[in-house]
Design a protein around this motif. Structure first.
Motif, short mmCIF file in Angstrom:
data_model
loop_
_atom_site.label_atom_id
_atom_site.label_comp_id
_atom_site.label_asym_id
_atom_site.label_seq_id
_atom_site.Cartn_x
_atom_site.Cartn_y
_atom_site.Cartn_z
N GLY A 224 3.26 -1.15 -9.09
CA GLY A 224 1.99 -0.63 -8.82
C GLY A 224 2.24 0.93 -9.67
N GLY A 225 3.40 1.37 -9.29
CA GLY A 225 3.66 2.80 -10.27
C GLY A 225 3.34 2.54 -11.69
N ILE A 226 3.91 1.47 -12.28
CA ILE A 226 3.82 1.19 -13.55
C ILE A 226 2.35 0.96 -13.86
CG2 ILE A 226 4.34 -0.53 -15.54
CD1 ILE A 226 6.90 -1.05 -13.80
N GLU A 227 1.62 0.43 -13.09
CA GLU A 227 0.18 0.04 -13.44
C GLU A 227 -0.66 1.45 -13.33
OE1 GLU A 227 -0.61 -3.07 -10.81
OE2 GLU A 227 0.00 -4.67 -12.49
N GLU A 228 -0.43 2.19 -12.31
CA GLU A 228 -0.90 3.43 -12.16
C GLU A 228 -0.95 4.48 -13.58
OE1 GLU A 228 0.59 5.41 -8.98
OE2 GLU A 228 -0.35 4.10 -7.43
N LEU A 229 0.41 3.89 -14.27
CA LEU A 229 0.58 4.87 -15.50
C LEU A 229 -0.30 4.21 -16.71
CD1 LEU A 229 4.38 5.26 -15.23
CD2 LEU A 229 2.75 7.14 -15.28
#
Length: 246
Positions: free
Chosen positions: A49-54
């Motif tokens: 999820g953190g990757i996708e937020e980037l």
């Protein structure tokens, strides 16, 4: 900052600690990232999820690095889901400490299966897919260069094997512009080795800087090696250990 836009990375053991920090740093530098986990699917999905937020694509996969079929499926799946593979970070590892005369054979086999055979098989599978100019980055340990306490023979031996593997891969894949390097972390503040743990003070005392490192500090070196700035670094063993080996 290195630009990894258009690149795809696979980080083994990417759900926590150094692996999670590395997955997020590579995404911050522009890469789409696949990450494996063994037990905590929820934590892996939080990293994704953190990757996708980037603004990057992410893919998670459960893989036991001691199981050859899992390792191959992990690499092939990353390519199928994200379209290519440019960077493999061999981060997943297992640490078992104890007197050499007491460690059971099952522990020996498991540690070498994860830390050595798993890393080899991941690199082997990745080599079939890596684009020219690919990157293999293996996470070793400061105990490969200095073992200041007893009971680490098995772990040190398994992590030391990565140095030989990495050097051989650097030679074997050089014609394709692919590099292979080992990063040796010192004591790093993670849930497996917290800076306030029972052995933390002794570990800090083994370093010149007198402190634990942070996962982001390892991730920064991995990101450098993965990017354009690392294109002329191969076959190297890089200590990011606060002076543990000094």
């Amino acid at each position: 900052m290195n630009s990894l836009h258009g690149k795809v990375a696979l980080v083994t053991g990417g759900s926590r600690g150094i692996g999670a920090a590395t997955a997020l740093r590579l995404a911050r530098d522009g890469a789409d990232v696949a990450l494996s986990y063994q037990q905590d699917k929820g934590q892996a999905e939080r990293v994704a999820g953190g990757i996708e937020e980037l603004g990057r694509r992410a893919w998670t996969v459960r893989a036991d690095m001691a199981e050859a079929t899992d390792v191959t499926a992990m690499v092939d799946g990353a390519v199928a889901e994200l379209g290519r593979l440019d960077i493999l970070v061999n981060n997943a590892g297992l640490g078992v400490l104890g007197p050499v005369e007491e460690l059971p054979l099952a522990d020996v086999d498991r540690v070498f299966a994860v830390n050595v055979r798993g890393a080899y098989l991941a690199a082997q599978a990745a080599a079939r897919h890596l684009a020219d100019g690919g990157r293999l980055i293996h996470i070793g340990s400061c105990v490969t260069q200095r073992v200041p306490f007893p009971g680490a023979s098995l772990y040190a031996a398994s992590k030391s094997a990565l140095t030989g593997l990495s050097k051989a891969l650097a030679r074997e894949l050089a014609a394709r512009g692919t590099t292979s390097n080992v990063v040796h972390p010192g004591p790093i503040d993670t849930d497996m080795n917290p800076a306030d743990g029972p052995d933390a003070a002794a570990q800090r005392g083994f370093t010149a800087l007198g402190r634990h490192g942070q996962p982001d500090e390892i991730a920064a070196t991995v990101a450098h090696l993965a990017g354009d700035g690392g294109r002329y670094v191969t076959g190297a063993s890089i200590a990011v250990d606060g002076g543990h080996a000094a």
